[in-house]
Design an enzyme around this catalytic site. Structure first.
Site, mmCIF file in Angstrom:
data_model
loop_
_atom_site.group_PDB
_atom_site.id
_atom_site.type_symbol
_atom_site.label_atom_id
_atom_site.label_comp_id
_atom_site.label_asym_id
_atom_site.label_seq_id
_atom_site.Cartn_x
_atom_site.Cartn_y
_atom_site.Cartn_z
ATOM 1 N N GLN A 65 0.539 -1.286 -0.086
ATOM 2 C CA GLN A 65 -0.066 0.112 -0.129
ATOM 3 C C GLN A 65 0.804 1.260 0.081
ATOM 4 O OE1 GLN A 65 -3.425 2.432 2.686
ATOM 5 N NE2 GLN A 65 -3.070 -0.006 3.260
ATOM 6 N N LEU A 116 9.117 -8.622 -14.620
ATOM 7 C CA LEU A 116 10.481 -8.674 -14.827
ATOM 8 C C LEU A 116 11.020 -9.351 -13.588
ATOM 9 C CD1 LEU A 116 12.930 -7.156 -16.336
ATOM 10 C CD2 LEU A 116 12.956 -5.492 -14.248
ATOM 11 N N ASP A 149 0.419 3.780 5.968
ATOM 12 C CA ASP A 149 0.789 3.301 4.734
ATOM 13 C C ASP A 149 0.648 4.357 3.661
ATOM 14 O OD1 ASP A 149 1.480 0.826 4.954
ATOM 15 O OD2 ASP A 149 -0.193 -0.151 4.731
ATOM 16 N N ASN A 157 9.417 0.262 -1.882
ATOM 17 C CA ASN A 157 9.153 0.024 -0.610
ATOM 18 C C ASN A 157 9.632 -1.513 -0.162
ATOM 19 O OD1 ASN A 157 6.812 -0.478 -1.922
ATOM 20 N ND2 ASN A 157 5.687 -0.751 0.081
ATOM 21 N N PHE A 158 10.590 -1.951 -0.813
ATOM 22 C CA PHE A 158 11.019 -3.330 -0.458
ATOM 23 C C PHE A 158 11.478 -3.243 0.997
ATOM 24 C CE2 PHE A 158 12.318 -3.765 -5.195
ATOM 25 C CZ PHE A 158 11.262 -4.558 -5.283
ATOM 26 N N ARG A 211 6.718 -9.109 -10.214
ATOM 27 C CA ARG A 211 7.404 -10.447 -10.492
ATOM 28 C C ARG A 211 6.432 -11.184 -11.479
ATOM 29 N NH1 ARG A 211 9.826 -12.685 -4.912
ATOM 30 N NH2 ARG A 211 8.306 -11.212 -3.979
ATOM 31 N N VAL A 220 7.935 -3.378 8.293
ATOM 32 C CA VAL A 220 6.996 -2.821 8.935
ATOM 33 C C VAL A 220 5.550 -2.807 8.005
ATOM 34 C CG1 VAL A 220 6.469 -0.449 9.633
ATOM 35 C CG2 VAL A 220 8.443 -1.353 10.355
ATOM 36 N N GLU A 256 1.467 -1.221 8.152
ATOM 37 C CA GLU A 256 0.532 -0.269 8.760
ATOM 38 C C GLU A 256 0.530 0.081 10.307
ATOM 39 O OE1 GLU A 256 -1.303 2.306 7.087
ATOM 40 O OE2 GLU A 256 -1.673 2.732 9.155
ATOM 41 N N GLY A 260 -7.837 20.241 19.213
ATOM 42 C CA GLY A 260 -7.424 21.642 19.116
ATOM 43 C C GLY A 260 -7.726 22.452 20.492
ATOM 44 N N GLY A 261 -7.982 23.623 20.237
ATOM 45 C CA GLY A 261 -8.205 24.415 21.441
ATOM 46 C C GLY A 261 -9.816 24.493 21.610
ATOM 47 N N GLN A 262 -10.716 24.094 20.975
ATOM 48 C CA GLN A 262 -12.102 24.243 20.861
ATOM 49 C C GLN A 262 -12.723 23.089 21.295
ATOM 50 O OE1 GLN A 262 -13.321 27.258 20.428
ATOM 51 N NE2 GLN A 262 -11.876 28.240 19.519
ATOM 52 N N ARG A 279 20.494 -5.954 -2.277
ATOM 53 C CA ARG A 279 20.667 -7.483 -2.581
ATOM 54 C C ARG A 279 20.435 -7.755 -4.103
ATOM 55 N NH1 ARG A 279 18.593 -7.587 2.607
ATOM 56 N NH2 ARG A 279 16.375 -7.942 1.869
HETATM 57 N N1 COA Z 1 12.199 -9.640 -9.421
HETATM 58 C C1 COA Z 1 13.049 -10.606 -8.419
HETATM 59 N N2 COA Z 1 12.963 -10.299 -7.179
HETATM 60 C C2 COA Z 1 11.792 -9.388 -6.692
HETATM 61 C C3 COA Z 1 11.022 -8.711 -7.438
HETATM 62 C C4 COA Z 1 11.273 -8.686 -8.849
HETATM 63 N N3 COA Z 1 10.649 -8.151 -9.767
HETATM 64 N N4 COA Z 1 10.290 -7.844 -6.750
HETATM 65 C C5 COA Z 1 10.456 -8.135 -5.472
HETATM 66 N N5 COA Z 1 11.599 -9.153 -5.291
HETATM 67 C C6 COA Z 1 12.163 -9.789 -4.363
HETATM 68 C C7 COA Z 1 12.971 -8.698 -3.354
HETATM 69 O O1 COA Z 1 14.156 -8.514 -4.070
HETATM 70 C C8 COA Z 1 13.025 -9.491 -1.961
HETATM 71 O O2 COA Z 1 14.233 -10.467 -2.003
HETATM 72 P P1 COA Z 1 15.352 -10.534 -0.914
HETATM 73 O O3 COA Z 1 14.439 -10.983 0.435
HETATM 74 O O4 COA Z 1 15.995 -11.759 -1.642
HETATM 75 O O5 COA Z 1 15.948 -9.297 -0.744
HETATM 76 C C9 COA Z 1 11.725 -10.251 -1.989
HETATM 77 O O6 COA Z 1 11.299 -10.259 -3.434
HETATM 78 C C10 COA Z 1 10.664 -9.888 -1.178
HETATM 79 O O7 COA Z 1 10.645 -8.521 -0.555
HETATM 80 P P2 COA Z 1 10.020 -7.800 0.354
HETATM 81 O O8 COA Z 1 10.118 -6.359 0.404
HETATM 82 O O9 COA Z 1 10.899 -8.404 1.622
HETATM 83 O O10 COA Z 1 8.681 -8.591 0.569
HETATM 84 P P3 COA Z 1 7.862 -9.031 1.823
HETATM 85 O O11 COA Z 1 6.610 -9.388 1.440
HETATM 86 O O12 COA Z 1 8.744 -10.131 2.537
HETATM 87 O O13 COA Z 1 7.779 -7.849 2.948
HETATM 88 C C11 COA Z 1 6.889 -5.709 3.569
HETATM 89 C C12 COA Z 1 6.761 -6.976 2.623
HETATM 90 C C13 COA Z 1 5.985 -4.492 3.238
HETATM 91 C C14 COA Z 1 6.986 -6.103 5.103
HETATM 92 C C15 COA Z 1 8.295 -4.977 3.416
HETATM 93 O O14 COA Z 1 8.464 -4.892 1.954
HETATM 94 C C16 COA Z 1 8.878 -3.621 4.080
HETATM 95 O O15 COA Z 1 9.006 -3.732 5.259
HETATM 96 N N6 COA Z 1 8.756 -2.828 3.108
HETATM 97 C C17 COA Z 1 9.127 -1.454 3.793
HETATM 98 C C18 COA Z 1 8.091 -0.737 4.602
HETATM 99 C C19 COA Z 1 6.750 -0.679 4.027
HETATM 100 O O16 COA Z 1 6.447 -0.144 2.736
HETATM 101 N N7 COA Z 1 5.414 -1.304 4.478
HETATM 102 C C20 COA Z 1 4.194 -0.822 4.187
HETATM 103 C C21 COA Z 1 3.815 -1.935 3.165
HETATM 104 S S1 COA Z 1 2.070 -1.287 2.884
#
Ligand code: COA
Length: 415
Positions: free
Chosen positions: A17, A72, A168, A96-97, A38, A137, A139, A247-249, A104
């Site tokens: 989000q 991709l 979010d 926002n990974f 992906r 993290v 929401e 607020g103040g009201q 990585r």
């Molecule tokens: N091709 C290849 N790999 C991809 C890809 C693509 N197109 N898109 C994503 N990936 C991989 C990432 O590189 C990552 O790999 P790694 O763990 O080997 O480095 C993997 O997918 C998972 O990504 P990640 O961001 O860790 O997803 P998650 O589902 O485990 O975690 C969150 C989700 C939201 C908790 C995490 O992304 C996060 O904390 N984000 C930052 C805060 C945030 O925005 N949170 C609010 C979300 S609404």
């Protein structure tokens, strides 16, 4: 009519989000947003909270309008080459990974700079630098760590998270402002830069009145507009204030006619000092206009709950919309508690594009929230979200890939 961000190309590496909220706003302002997902899976939200089997969820569609989607594999060597081409071609990369994921993949800030020194790299993370910077993290984690949960709810209950997605969508809004600011600065410097919004920071920014109150509490030991005053006790941290005004009201939520059966038959009533005489007349308590116990805001403070209980005797005799109509005749600030059903059906919100009906080839028509920021010279047309990989050929073709090259990338699962 042209759009404000026309010509700006966004490499949208966001998911869930927070990031998608940001890139959707940029798309609504006219940027070309290319969402990279992906192959086979796509953004996890496509499949979350589905209401129709096999069809992109409302969670996904409502956060990804006006974007193009390509698939991709950023970990495949051939996929990495495509990503490099995209980085050279785009103005902004938004992601926002989880912390470190981009590094990585082999696309840390230095590598991106080598490929395109003008690129702006914008990230949402849960926390800024410090003890929690490596944490994933969502929401409600941000609501809890940014000060919202400890200050929301009633004194005798646990901390409460709000329905507004301030962690979010709130972070996405902050990030979007950071991106357009960096684009503006790039016009002078010619350079890109990093933009970071930590979700904890965004929530705290929205909770700043509570940090204000923390310092008032430390100085004075009490806060007179809080329901804990005058009978209750204050500890050393800002308490939960129920429905007290920030607020103040002074304000509170009061029952209206039908509250016994309708959970939303309530109104927020503000006893703004300037309209106190009008309030007294409306509720039939004209003697309060001059009574020294009620005539001034200071005199009312120790008996606010009693004042609201008396006003409620009047609001309970009327529906929330009747109360709204009557109070507005006297400029008394108030707000009926609108249910999502009432909001969804409100014609004036449809007329302004705040609620929009969108058609989708697989799910049919659905409602979404339109652009809440209205620019007179850059009107927003909300277009449906893309299907997974719907624009892979189109985007790669624009980047100069031939159909044979695209087929070759597909055969090795790089796209
Ligand atoms: N091709 C290849 N790999 C991809 C890809 C693509 N197109 N898109 C994503 N990936 C991989 C990432 O590189 C990552 O790999 P790694 O763990 O080997 O480095 C993997 O997918 C998972 O990504 P990640 O961001 O860790 O997803 P998650 O589902 O485990 O975690 C969150 C989700 C939201 C908790 C995490 O992304 C996060 O904390 N984000 C930052 C805060 C945030 O925005 N949170 C609010 C979300 S609404």
């Amino acid at each position: 009519m042209s759009k404000a961000l026309e010509g700006v190309r966004i490499l949208d590496f966001t998911h869930v989000q927070s990031g998608p909220t940001c890139t959707q706003l940029l798309a609504w302002f006219g940027a070309d947003v290319i969402k990279v997902e992906r192959a086979g899976e796509g953004d996890a939200t496509r499949a979350q909270l589905r209401d129709i089997p096999g069809v992109d969820s409302l969670y996904f569609t409502m956060l990804n309008h006006n974007k193009r989607s390509i698939t991709l594999n950023a970990k495949h060597p051939a996929g990495k080459e495509v990503l490099e081409t995209l980085i050279r071609d785009c103005d902004v990369l938004v992601e926002n990974f989880a912390p470190g994921a981009l590094d990585r993949m082999g696309f840390g800030w230095e590598r991106i700079q080598e490929l395109n020194p003008r690129m702006i790299v914008a990230s949402v993370k849960g926390f800024g630098p410090g003890p929690y910077e490596h944490c994933k993290v969502y929401e409600n984690v941000a609501q809890c760590t940014g000060g919202a949960a400890s200050t929301t709810g009633f004194e005798d209950g646990p901390p409460v998270v709000t329905g507004a997605q301030i962690g979010d969508s709130g972070s996405g809004l902050h990030l979007a402002l950071g991106i357009v600011t960096a684009l503006y600065q790039r016009q002078v410097t010619g350079r890109g830069q990093r933009v970071l919004t930590a979700m904890q920071d965004a929530v705290l920014n929205l909770c700043r009145v509570k940090l204000r109150d923390q310092q008032r509490l430390e100085r004075n030991g009490v806060m007179e507009e809080y329901p804990q005053y005058p009978e209750g006790t204050f500890g050393d941290a800002v308490p939960r204030a129920g429905n007290a005004s920030g607020g103040g009201q002074p304000g509170w939520i009061l029952k209206c006619k039908g509250w016994e059966d309708d959970p939303n038959a309530y109104i927020y009533f503000i006893t703004q000092a300037a309209v106190w005489p009008a309030i007294c007349k409306v509720i039939g308590r004209e003697e309060w206009i001059t009574d020294p116990d009620y005539a001034t805001p200071r005199a009312r403070l120790p008996r606010l709950m009693q004042v609201f209980a008396t006003i409620e005797e009047w609001t309970r005799e009327h529906t929330k919309f009747e109360v709204m109509d009557i109070l507005n005749q006297y400029d008394i600030p108030c707000g009926p508690i609108l249910s999502m059903k009432e909001i969804a059906e409100e014609p004036s919100l449809r007329a302004t594009g705040t609620i929009v009906e969108v058609d989708h080839p697989e799910r049919g028509p659905y409602l979404t929230v339109g652009n809440p920021i209205k620019l007179s010279d850059s009107p927003t047309e909300v277009r449906r979200s893309p299907l997974l990989g719907e624009h892979t050929e189109e985007v790669l073709g624009q980047l100069g890939y031939s159909s044979e090259q695209i087929a070759a990338l597909r055969s090795v699962h790089a796209i």
